[in-house]
Design a protein around this motif. Structure first.
Motif, PDB file in Angstrom:
ATOM      1  N   SER A 238       6.775 -41.863  48.730  1.00  0.00           N
ATOM      2  CA  SER A 238       7.814 -40.967  48.221  1.00  0.00           C
ATOM      3  C   SER A 238       7.761 -39.619  48.930  1.00  0.00           C
ATOM      4  N   CYS A 239       6.544 -39.141  49.144  1.00  0.00           N
ATOM      5  CA  CYS A 239       6.341 -37.807  49.716  1.00  0.00           C
ATOM      6  C   CYS A 239       6.763 -37.746  51.188  1.00  0.00           C
ATOM      7  N   ILE A 240       6.676 -38.865  51.904  1.00  0.00           N
ATOM      8  CA  ILE A 240       6.940 -38.858  53.341  1.00  0.00           C
ATOM      9  C   ILE A 240       8.417 -38.607  53.647  1.00  0.00           C
ATOM     10  N   GLN A 241       9.252 -38.643  52.630  1.00  0.00           N
ATOM     11  CA  GLN A 241      10.666 -38.356  52.822  1.00  0.00           C
ATOM     12  C   GLN A 241      10.982 -36.865  52.682  1.00  0.00           C
ATOM     13  N   SER A 242       9.937 -36.059  52.514  1.00  0.00           N
ATOM     14  CA  SER A 242      10.114 -34.607  52.409  1.00  0.00           C
ATOM     15  C   SER A 242      10.676 -34.041  53.712  1.00  0.00           C
ATOM     16  N   PRO A 243      11.534 -33.041  53.635  1.00  0.00           N
ATOM     17  CA  PRO A 243      12.062 -32.409  54.856  1.00  0.00           C
ATOM     18  C   PRO A 243      11.143 -31.323  55.410  1.00  0.00           C
ATOM     19  N   HIS A 244      10.057 -31.035  54.719  1.00  0.00           N
ATOM     20  CA  HIS A 244       9.199 -29.906  55.089  1.00  0.00           C
ATOM     21  C   HIS A 244       8.060 -30.361  56.003  1.00  0.00           C
ATOM     22  N   MET A 245       7.951 -29.733  57.174  1.00  0.00           N
ATOM     23  CA  MET A 245       6.951 -30.122  58.159  1.00  0.00           C
ATOM     24  C   MET A 245       5.520 -29.933  57.644  1.00  0.00           C
ATOM     25  N   ALA A 246       5.286 -28.869  56.878  1.00  0.00           N
ATOM     26  CA  ALA A 246       3.936 -28.622  56.361  1.00  0.00           C
ATOM     27  C   ALA A 246       3.499 -29.735  55.430  1.00  0.00           C
ATOM     28  N   VAL A 247       4.416 -30.225  54.612  1.00  0.00           N
ATOM     29  CA  VAL A 247       4.112 -31.323  53.701  1.00  0.00           C
ATOM     30  C   VAL A 247       3.843 -32.603  54.492  1.00  0.00           C
ATOM     31  N   LEU A 248       4.650 -32.876  55.487  1.00  0.00           N
ATOM     32  CA  LEU A 248       4.487 -34.087  56.283  1.00  0.00           C
ATOM     33  C   LEU A 248       3.167 -34.083  57.048  1.00  0.00           C
ATOM     34  N   GLU A 249       2.779 -32.924  57.581  1.00  0.00           N
ATOM     35  CA  GLU A 249       1.506 -32.852  58.297  1.00  0.00           C
ATOM     36  C   GLU A 249       0.337 -33.077  57.345  1.00  0.00           C
ATOM     37  N   GLY A 250       0.430 -32.488  56.144  1.00  0.00           N
ATOM     38  CA  GLY A 250      -0.611 -32.722  55.142  1.00  0.00           C
ATOM     39  C   GLY A 250      -0.684 -34.175  54.726  1.00  0.00           C
ATOM     40  N   LEU A 251       0.482 -34.816  54.598  1.00  0.00           N
ATOM     41  CA  LEU A 251       0.519 -36.230  54.249  1.00  0.00           C
ATOM     42  C   LEU A 251      -0.139 -37.064  55.351  1.00  0.00           C
ATOM     43  N   GLY A 252       0.138 -36.716  56.604  1.00  0.00           N
ATOM     44  CA  GLY A 252      -0.492 -37.426  57.716  1.00  0.00           C
ATOM     45  C   GLY A 252      -1.993 -37.304  57.680  1.00  0.00           C
ATOM     46  N   TYR A 253      -2.477 -36.130  57.272  1.00  0.00           N
ATOM     47  CA  TYR A 253      -3.923 -35.926  57.155  1.00  0.00           C
ATOM     48  C   TYR A 253      -4.514 -36.840  56.090  1.00  0.00           C
ATOM     49  N   VAL A 254      -3.901 -36.901  54.910  1.00  0.00           N
ATOM     50  CA  VAL A 254      -4.398 -37.766  53.835  1.00  0.00           C
ATOM     51  C   VAL A 254      -4.429 -39.219  54.304  1.00  0.00           C
ATOM     52  N   LEU A 255      -3.342 -39.641  54.898  1.00  0.00           N
ATOM     53  CA  LEU A 255      -3.242 -41.031  55.325  1.00  0.00           C
ATOM     54  C   LEU A 255      -4.282 -41.355  56.394  1.00  0.00           C
ATOM     55  N   SER A 256      -4.511 -40.432  57.310  1.00  0.00           N
ATOM     56  CA  SER A 256      -5.500 -40.686  58.363  1.00  0.00           C
ATOM     57  C   SER A 256      -6.899 -40.826  57.778  1.00  0.00           C
ATOM     58  N   GLN A 257      -7.204 -40.054  56.720  1.00  0.00           N
ATOM     59  CA  GLN A 257      -8.513 -40.183  56.083  1.00  0.00           C
ATOM     60  C   GLN A 257      -8.661 -41.546  55.416  1.00  0.00           C
ATOM     61  N   LEU A 258      -7.611 -41.989  54.751  1.00  0.00           N
ATOM     62  CA  LEU A 258      -7.667 -43.299  54.093  1.00  0.00           C
ATOM     63  C   LEU A 258      -7.799 -44.422  55.116  1.00  0.00           C
ATOM     64  N   LEU A 259      -7.080 -44.312  56.225  1.00  0.00           N
ATOM     65  CA  LEU A 259      -7.078 -45.384  57.219  1.00  0.00           C
ATOM     66  C   LEU A 259      -8.385 -45.477  57.989  1.00  0.00           C
ATOM     67  N   GLN A 260      -9.199 -44.421  57.931  1.00  0.00           N
ATOM     68  CA  GLN A 260     -10.497 -44.452  58.606  1.00  0.00           C
ATOM     69  C   GLN A 260     -11.613 -44.980  57.708  1.00  0.00           C
ATOM     70  N   ALA A 261     -11.319 -45.233  56.455  1.00  0.00           N
ATOM     71  CA  ALA A 261     -12.342 -45.692  55.519  1.00  0.00           C
ATOM     72  C   ALA A 261     -12.862 -47.070  55.906  1.00  0.00           C
ATOM     73  N   ARG A 262     -14.100 -47.349  55.536  1.00  0.00           N
ATOM     74  CA  ARG A 262     -14.711 -48.638  55.865  1.00  0.00           C
ATOM     75  C   ARG A 262     -13.913 -49.801  55.301  1.00  0.00           C
ATOM     76  N   GLU A 263     -13.379 -49.606  54.100  1.00  0.00           N
ATOM     77  CA  GLU A 263     -12.668 -50.691  53.433  1.00  0.00           C
ATOM     78  C   GLU A 263     -11.190 -50.745  53.803  1.00  0.00           C
ATOM     79  N   ALA A 264     -10.749 -49.876  54.725  1.00  0.00           N
ATOM     80  CA  ALA A 264      -9.324 -49.790  55.047  1.00  0.00           C
ATOM     81  C   ALA A 264      -8.715 -51.118  55.497  1.00  0.00           C
ATOM     82  N   PRO A 265      -9.359 -51.871  56.401  1.00  0.00           N
ATOM     83  CA  PRO A 265      -8.714 -53.108  56.874  1.00  0.00           C
ATOM     84  C   PRO A 265      -8.435 -54.122  55.777  1.00  0.00           C
ATOM     85  N   THR A 266      -9.233 -54.126  54.723  1.00  0.00           N
ATOM     86  CA  THR A 266      -9.042 -55.131  53.668  1.00  0.00           C
ATOM     87  C   THR A 266      -8.292 -54.595  52.455  1.00  0.00           C
TER      88      THR A 266
END
Length: 530
Positions: A218-246
């Motif tokens: 829902s948040c990724i549809q925000s028009p604000h660049m600061a919000v989108l960059e923060g969202l990218g940061y959260v997502l990158s942390q989750l995708l680097q987790a050990r359990e991410a592939p499963t």
């Protein structure tokens, strides 16, 4: 005969050095000359960690609004107050609950105290402290809520996992407020979530059932660049987790997040590259997981990233280069790793654009001195492009890119190895390719690499010589005329190389040398008789 090979780049979240997956279809020929190969090194990732300020951009990030003014009248780094004692923390909590008009000021003092690790630990050990802070975080008073959010953010930045886990009761509220009224507040919630997710398995385990993926969708549809960059940061942390592939990446792929990431990775670059950089790394982590790259390919990841690289190359010609390397690196890795998949026919079809080669050589030329790690990334993609596809091998020759490739043989060890590997890929395609390499003076360059002491570089040089001699006999005579036999003999006692040196010598050089001597003797006899 050794065939070309391609390898997959780093797949781990920390971007540290990893061993290459060498996807060879090669068979070492019986005389002992086989591909020397090259291992995928993480040097590029290390340089990127430094370039992106690891403490803020790769691990945890800290947002602080206020700063002190230094002696020059310029804004300086905020200086925290002295650590608070346990009694002072208790008193602050009592005072802030009384509902006085000074609550924002009291929370500000608490926030500054929480910049100290010992104060963070004292705070979370105090009974009821987190309950009070979360109560203020859910306040209807915007200024109090914001200051409480900053206190939570300080706690989320702690290097003590127990502090992060003490923040568990706040995660559901952080997710709820991602659809908040204020861009600044939403951004703060995002970075707090990202920090908490970095090292706490318990936090990530709680965030998934609480609906973090739908919230981010829902948040990724925000028009604000600061919000989108923060969202990218959260997502990158989750995708680097050990359990991410499963547990995480399948949920991401089942959502509309990938389509939005592909849109955002190449949009609004003129407004800043922060958003694109974050989502490019997110795509890199997903690709390296091998969960469902076919889905990403069907959604157009290949054409999107190729066009992005072409756009970034055009920006170099306009001298708008600040921060370009931060975006180019993950994009190159995505494409390299997609090409390293076992089934990449669709990918190959989508990537056959010769302009990509020109862009790669432009990047290598431009960043060679300032960001040499990027040259390795470009060469790795070039290696994977030329591993099986004659069209790219031909393009290197017809676009006259070979001289630039040969110049790289005098660079760092890893750059030299990768450049040699690309040359092997070209030579493997047949006599016509070897003839053009020979015409472009590849032998003098190889004589230079044979003069080096690095066994792996010399070994890869021997592999290229073998391919040339096998398919272009006249190259053997030219090599001998340029004192090539002497260049080989200096490695005949090296245990790692002696078998291949002997194989080259016995299979090609000695017969050719004997033939030359016979020809010389015959010529001398004719002269004598006359």
């Amino acid at each position: 005969m050794p065939a070309a090979w391609r390898s997959c780049g780093p797949a781990d979240g920390s971007r540290s050095q990893v061993q290459a997956r060498q996807n060879r279809r090669a068979q070492a020929w019986g005389t002992g000359l086989g591909p020397a190969g090259a291992n995928r090194a993480g040097r590029g990732g290390g340089a990127l960690r430094k370039a992106r300020r690891q403490q803020q951009l790769v691990s945890k990030r800290l947002l602080r609004e206020d700063s002190l003014v230094n002696g020059d009248g310029q804004a300086g780094v905020e200086i925290a107050s002295e650590p608070l004692s346990e009694q002072e923390i208790l008193q602050l909590l009592r005072d802030v609950q009384r509902g006085t008009e000074e609550r924002k000021k009291l929370l500000s003092r608490l926030r500054q105290g929480l910049q100290h690790k010992e104060c963070q630990q004292k705070f979370v050990r105090l009974e009821g402290s987190m309950r009070v802070l979360i109560g203020l975080f859910t306040s209807s008073l915007a200024n109090v809520q914001m200051e409480a959010a900053r206190c939570l953010h300080e706690l989320s930045h702690s290097s003590d996992p127990s502090v992060a886990e003490a923040c568990l009761p706040a995660t559901s509220y952080l997710l709820t407020y991602l659809s908040g009224h204020s861009v600044e507040f939403t951004e703060l919630c995002l970075y707090t979530l990202g920090n908490l997710a970095v090292e706490s398995d318990a936090v990530r385990k709680q965030l998934l059932p609480q609906g973090i993926i739908p919230a981010l969708t829902s948040c990724i549809q925000s028009p604000h660049m600061a919000v989108l960059e923060g969202l990218g940061y959260v997502l990158s942390q989750l995708l680097q987790a050990r359990e991410a592939p499963t547990k995480i990446i399948p949920l991401v792929l089942d959502s509309v997040l990938p389509q939005h990431m592909l849109r955002l990775v190449s949009s609004n670059l003129e407004l800043g590259m922060g958003v694109a950089v974050e989502f490019a790394w997110c795509l890199h982590y997903i690709v390296c997981s091998h969960v469902n790259n076919a889905l990403l390919i069907s959604q157009g990841i290949v054409s999107t990233l190729v066009l992005l690289l072409l756009e970034l190359a055009s920006m170099i010609s306009k001298a708008a280069t600040e921060g370009l390397e931060l975006l180019i690196c993950p994009v190159l890795r995505c494409l390299s790793n997609l090409l390293a998949e076992d089934e990449t026919e669709v990918c190959k079809v989508q990537i056959q654009d010769e302009r990509l080669l020109v862009a790669l050589f432009l990047f290598m030329q431009y960043f060679l001195q300032q960001h040499p790690f990027l040259v390795q990334e470009c060469l790795w993609l070039l290696n994977n492009l030329t591993a099986d596809e004659p069209i790219f091998c031909s393009a290197v020759l017809t676009l006259d890119l070979l001289p630039a490739l040969l110049q790289l043989l005098s660079c760092s060890r890893m750059v030299t190895l990768l450049a040699l590997t690309v040359l092997c890929n070209i030579a493997e395609k047949g006599p016509a390719y070897c003839h053009q390499l020979h015409q472009k003076a590849v032998l003098p360059s190889l004589l230079s690499t044979l003069a080096l002491s690095d066994a792996q570089v010399v070994g890869q040089s021997l592999e290229l010589l073998h391919l040339l001699f096998l398919q272009l006999p006249e190259a053997v005579d030219d090599f001998l005329r340029q004192a090539g036999l002497q260049a080989l003999e200096q490695h005949q006692d090296n245990p790692q190389l002696q078998e291949r040196v002997r194989a080259l010598s016995e299979t090609y050089l000695q017969p050719a040398a004997a033939s030359l001597i016979s020809c010389a003797d015959a010529s001398a006899a004719v002269l004598t008789s006359s």
